[in-house]
Design a protein around this motif. Structure first.
Motif, PDB file in Angstrom:
ATOM      1  N   ALA A   1      21.109   1.821  -8.247  1.00 27.37           N
ATOM      2  CA  ALA A   1      22.401   1.719  -7.326  1.00 27.37           C
ATOM      3  C   ALA A   1      22.232   2.927  -6.384  1.00 27.37           C
ATOM      4  N   TYR A   2      21.588   3.937  -6.652  1.00 33.57           N
ATOM      5  CA  TYR A   2      21.488   4.985  -5.677  1.00 33.57           C
ATOM      6  C   TYR A   2      20.362   4.713  -4.709  1.00 33.57           C
ATOM      7  N   THR A   3      19.442   4.038  -5.107  1.00 24.45           N
ATOM      8  CA  THR A   3      18.382   3.809  -4.282  1.00 24.45           C
ATOM      9  C   THR A   3      18.818   2.605  -3.039  1.00 24.45           C
ATOM     10  N   ALA A   4      19.526   1.817  -3.781  1.00 22.54           N
ATOM     11  CA  ALA A   4      19.996   0.665  -2.909  1.00 22.54           C
ATOM     12  C   ALA A   4      20.685   1.329  -1.843  1.00 22.54           C
ATOM     13  N   GLU A   5      21.404   2.337  -1.821  1.00 20.72           N
ATOM     14  CA  GLU A   5      22.182   2.871  -0.974  1.00 20.72           C
ATOM     15  C   GLU A   5      21.407   3.833   0.098  1.00 20.72           C
ATOM     16  N   ILE A   6      20.339   4.218  -0.423  1.00 25.15           N
ATOM     17  CA  ILE A   6      19.424   4.785   0.524  1.00 25.15           C
ATOM     18  C   ILE A   6      18.621   3.997   1.307  1.00 25.15           C
ATOM     19  N   TYR A   7      18.367   2.775   0.661  1.00 27.69           N
ATOM     20  CA  TYR A   7      17.613   1.637   1.646  1.00 27.69           C
ATOM     21  C   TYR A   7      18.647   1.374   2.616  1.00 27.69           C
TER      22      TYR A   7
ATOM     23  N   PRO B   1      30.150 -15.053   7.155  1.00 27.13           N
ATOM     24  CA  PRO B   1      31.295 -15.095   6.140  1.00 27.13           C
ATOM     25  C   PRO B   1      31.077 -15.765   4.936  1.00 27.13           C
ATOM     26  N   ALA B   2      29.993 -16.649   4.997  1.00 31.14           N
ATOM     27  CA  ALA B   2      29.417 -17.552   3.724  1.00 31.14           C
ATOM     28  C   ALA B   2      29.158 -16.521   2.747  1.00 31.14           C
ATOM     29  N   PHE B   3      28.599 -15.463   3.021  1.00 33.67           N
ATOM     30  CA  PHE B   3      27.898 -14.745   2.097  1.00 33.67           C
ATOM     31  C   PHE B   3      28.370 -13.594   1.701  1.00 33.67           C
ATOM     32  N   LEU B   4      30.023 -13.650   1.869  1.00 35.76           N
ATOM     33  CA  LEU B   4      30.751 -12.611   1.411  1.00 35.76           C
ATOM     34  C   LEU B   4      30.673 -12.358  -0.279  1.00 35.76           C
ATOM     35  N   PRO B   5      30.569 -13.558  -1.003  1.00 34.02           N
ATOM     36  CA  PRO B   5      30.447 -13.080  -2.369  1.00 34.02           C
ATOM     37  C   PRO B   5      29.374 -11.957  -2.710  1.00 34.02           C
ATOM     38  N   ILE B   6      28.103 -12.596  -2.161  1.00 28.86           N
ATOM     39  CA  ILE B   6      26.839 -11.870  -2.173  1.00 28.86           C
ATOM     40  C   ILE B   6      27.123 -10.484  -1.968  1.00 28.86           C
ATOM     41  N   ARG B   7      27.902 -10.082  -0.850  1.00 27.68           N
ATOM     42  CA  ARG B   7      27.999  -8.586  -0.455  1.00 27.68           C
ATOM     43  C   ARG B   7      28.889  -8.067  -1.302  1.00 27.68           C
ATOM     44  N   VAL B   8      29.938  -8.865  -1.966  1.00 25.19           N
ATOM     45  CA  VAL B   8      30.704  -8.123  -2.970  1.00 25.19           C
ATOM     46  C   VAL B   8      30.198  -7.739  -4.285  1.00 25.19           C
ATOM     47  N   ILE B   9      29.418  -8.825  -4.533  1.00 25.47           N
ATOM     48  CA  ILE B   9      28.586  -8.460  -5.817  1.00 25.47           C
ATOM     49  C   ILE B   9      27.670  -7.212  -5.702  1.00 25.47           C
ATOM     50  N   SER B  10      27.135  -7.083  -4.593  1.00 29.59           N
ATOM     51  CA  SER B  10      26.162  -5.982  -4.252  1.00 29.59           C
ATOM     52  C   SER B  10      26.978  -4.530  -4.440  1.00 29.59           C
ATOM     53  N   ALA B  11      28.101  -4.660  -3.570  1.00 30.94           N
ATOM     54  CA  ALA B  11      29.196  -3.518  -3.469  1.00 30.94           C
ATOM     55  C   ALA B  11      29.436  -3.305  -4.829  1.00 30.94           C
ATOM     56  N   ALA B  12      29.903  -4.152  -5.599  1.00 27.20           N
ATOM     57  CA  ALA B  12      30.498  -3.657  -6.996  1.00 27.20           C
ATOM     58  C   ALA B  12      29.282  -3.145  -7.881  1.00 27.20           C
TER      59      ALA B  12
ATOM     60  N   ALA C   1      20.189  -4.121  -1.786  1.00 32.37           N
ATOM     61  CA  ALA C   1      20.274  -3.502  -0.537  1.00 32.37           C
ATOM     62  C   ALA C   1      20.251  -4.762   0.260  1.00 32.37           C
ATOM     63  N   LEU C   2      19.258  -5.785   0.005  1.00 32.92           N
ATOM     64  CA  LEU C   2      19.365  -7.055   0.742  1.00 32.92           C
ATOM     65  C   LEU C   2      20.530  -7.738   0.903  1.00 32.92           C
ATOM     66  N   MET C   3      21.036  -8.074  -0.310  1.00 34.07           N
ATOM     67  CA  MET C   3      22.467  -8.665  -0.750  1.00 34.07           C
ATOM     68  C   MET C   3      23.438  -8.245   0.236  1.00 34.07           C
ATOM     69  N   ARG C   4      23.283  -6.731   0.370  1.00 32.58           N
ATOM     70  CA  ARG C   4      24.377  -6.101   0.934  1.00 32.58           C
ATOM     71  C   ARG C   4      24.218  -6.308   2.391  1.00 32.58           C
TER      72      ARG C   4
ATOM     73  N   SER D   1      20.988   2.688   4.101  1.00 30.63           N
ATOM     74  CA  SER D   1      21.238   3.740   5.141  1.00 30.63           C
ATOM     75  C   SER D   1      20.007   3.706   5.951  1.00 30.63           C
ATOM     76  N   GLY D   2      18.779   3.467   5.475  1.00 28.47           N
ATOM     77  CA  GLY D   2      17.785   3.071   6.394  1.00 28.47           C
ATOM     78  C   GLY D   2      17.755   1.949   7.287  1.00 28.47           C
ATOM     79  N   ILE D   3      18.153   0.921   6.427  1.00 25.56           N
ATOM     80  CA  ILE D   3      18.409  -0.241   7.384  1.00 25.56           C
ATOM     81  C   ILE D   3      19.458  -0.278   8.391  1.00 25.56           C
ATOM     82  N   ASP D   4      20.508   0.735   8.200  1.00 26.40           N
ATOM     83  CA  ASP D   4      21.519   0.640   9.066  1.00 26.40           C
ATOM     84  C   ASP D   4      21.014   1.823  10.279  1.00 26.40           C
ATOM     85  N   ALA D   5      20.169   2.495  10.027  1.00 29.49           N
ATOM     86  CA  ALA D   5      19.583   3.390  11.099  1.00 29.49           C
ATOM     87  C   ALA D   5      18.673   2.948  11.838  1.00 29.49           C
TER      88      ALA D   5
END
Lengths: 278, 295
Positions: free
Chosen positions: A157-163, A99-110, A91-94, A165-169
């Protein structure tokens, strides 16, 4: 009832209240009676009773199934230690900005897309039977290990998405305020965003915990002898399903207190928060 | 609904419901505590006319089997091709009973043993006859005497094990619902708990993944698996039977089925005229003789 006694402080044995609880009790009993009556009046009930509710088979299968349940609890505890950490990293990676952290975000999303997209049972089979068959030196072979790995990867993977959603909120203003107070990006996240985020998602997290506690049983396809598998072994040997009842009761023994505990915690948290807001 | 407006008439009604509910609950408790009442109706089949056997569908023998089915019991996962021991046996049996048509349905293991009426005549998928199981279902007479064998990799320490004692240190697997598992636990009784798999396929996967050193199968399955499916594996030996009587496979009927007597009569016919021996030679006894392991 709870609201009534809290607000108006009326005596507890008010006739109206007694009458309504009596009616509630009667209606509950009548409903239970009706359901039970329907079940036991069905033509095949004697056979079903013998096959599902036999005291003899209950006793005979109890210790085997309970022994298997220890394995469930072991797996549950180990994965409970791994999942929150791994999920938080994902979740943190996401939530890295820039822009420099795009690869990290992509890895997390994948990661999330893949492990949420693959059915858990397939993941367990592929990791459990597939990886050890490759014969890579140094890689463990144990079914227990790979079953747990599959569980942890999928649930993270599920738990990361929960985190997430909490971070986004958490309102953006919290981050800006923290930054304005001189906190670094990491400090703002660690001390301002994360505590609020996690608090928001505790019910969803606990839901996952209850679900995990039951899904641990899937590892049995790799040959691990946990409670459900022990119950199956007994049922297949004796053609009697009472062992499944034993397993059901053992699972409820854990999951009911767990869910009640969560409800209690969430309710307390809600009360505390509404008090502080007032 | 406000409880304050309830009429006396309605209260009386509720009281009746409550009493009814109480008695129902009590009834359930009694039923749950009561001793297992035996509802055996065996022997009722004596009066059955096997010239016109009591089938579920007129003139059609409806037979259930597993999904999938494995050689050498059935070939190509197709029970209708009359290949494989059990498929061929069922067609021979139908012939002996004077039934022209055989229809197949597929069931899981649990479905097959669940209480309740079935929409097929019997189920055949290498069910071992045991007294415990016979309490819940009915079995035909045995149609095959089965032995249990242990297989392992030909180039492993398991292969040189000459006695049961030497097998105790191995990691052993077996499939659920098989007596192979019972043999693994009681006859070999290894130091490490026997790993249990949902079916033979999973057991083989675990063997390939080197999670077990050896697997126990019934002997015909062991022949097939070592010859065709797992390269470099061999039968280490046949496990001795605990207790006196040989283990037999039987067809599975719902409790009290009137058809059992007719099937037994036909099976006896097939045994007496040598049909079953011929089928065994054709499908099951291809592997030659295997040494028995002793302690």
């Amino acid at each position: 009832m709870v609201n009534g006694s809290r607000e108006s402080r009326t005596p507890r044995f008010e006739p109206e209240a007694v009458r309504s609880s009596v009616i509630a009790a009667i209606s509950l009993l009548a409903f239970a009676g009706l359901v039970v009556g329907l079940v036991i009046s069905s033509p095949n009930w004697p056979a079903v009773q013998k096959q599902f509710f036999s005291p003899k088979h209950f006793n005979a299968s109890f210790w085997d199934v309970a022994g298997g349940f220890i394995t469930n609890i072991e797996m549950f505890i180990i994965s409970m230690l791994v999942i929150p950490v791994l999920a938080l990293v994902v979740a943190l990676m996401r939530s890295f900005r820039g822009p420099a952290f795009l690869p990290i975000r992509v890895i997390s999303a994948a990661y999330v897309d893949f492990f949420r997209g693959v059915p858990l049972i397939l993941l367990i089979l592929m990791l459990g039977f597939g990886l050890p068959a490759l014969d890579i030196p140094g890689l463990p072979r144990s079914a227990f290990f790979w079953g747990l790995t599959a569980l942890s990867l999928s649930y993270s993977a599920y738990t990361a998405e929960i985190y997430r959603s909490g971070i986004d909120a958490v309102p953006e203003s919290q981050r800006s305020s923290a930054r304005a107070l001189g906190l670094t990006q990491w400090q703002a996240f660690r001390y301002a965003i994360l505590p609020q985020a996690i608090r928001n998602v505790v019910p969803a997290l606990m839901n996952t915990v209850v679900s995990l506690q039951k899904d641990v049983a899937l590892v049995s396809i790799l040959g691990v002898r946990e409670a459900v598998r022990e119950a199956e072994i007994y049922a297949a040997r004796s053609f009697n399903y009472t062992s499944y009842l034993v397993a059901t009761l053992l699972f409820l023994l854990i999951s009911i207190p767990l869910t009640r505990g969560v409800d209690w915690y969430v309710e307390r948290d809600r009360r505390l928060r509404s008090q502080t807001m007032i | 609904m406000s409880s304050g407006t309830i009429s006396n008439e309605r209260k009386g009604e509720l009281m009746k419901i409550r009493i009814f509910a109480l008695f129902t609950v009590l009834g359930l408790l009694l039923a749950a505590c009561g001793s297992d009442s035996e509802t055996e109706s065996e022997g009722a089949a004596d009066a059955v006319d096997c010239g016109a056997p009591p089938l579920k569908a007129d003139g059609v023998l409806t037979v259930a089997t597993g999904e999938p089915v494995f050689p050498p019991w059935m070939e190509d996962d197709d029970p209708t091709n009359q290949k494989g021991f059990e498929s061929a046996l069922v067609y021979a049996l139908a012939d002996e009973m004077g039934i022209d048509t055989v229809e197949w349905v597929r069931t899981g293991f649990d479905q097959a043993i669940a209480a309740g009426e079935k929409d097929y005549d019997f189920n055949i998928q290498q069910y071992s006859i045991t007294a415990e199981r016979d309490e819940v279902v009915d079995f035909s007479d045995g149609y095959y005497q089965v032995e249990q064998a242990i297989i392992g990799a030909a180039d492993s320490p398991a292969a040189s094990a000459g006695s049961l004692e030497e097998l105790k240190g191995l990691r052993i697997g077996a499939a659920i619902g098989t007596t192979s598992l019972d043999y693994a636990e009681t006859v070999i009784d290894p130091a490490e708990e026997v790993a249990v798999y949902g079916d033979n396929v999973a057991a083989k996967s675990a063997f390939d993944a080197d999670q077990v050193d050896a697997i126990v199968f019934d002997l015909p399955t062991a022949y097939y698996i070592t010859a065709v499916e797992i390269e470099g594996s061999e039968i280490l030996g046949v496990l001795p039977r605990e207790g006196g009587d040989p283990e037999e496979l039987g067809m599975l009927f719902e409790e009290g089925s009137p058809l059992v007597a007719c099937v037994n009569q036909a099976l006896k016919g097939l045994k007496d005229d040598g049909t079953i021996d011929a089928l065994e030679d054709e499908w099951l006894n291809q592997g030659g003789s295997i040494p028995s392991l002793d302690s």
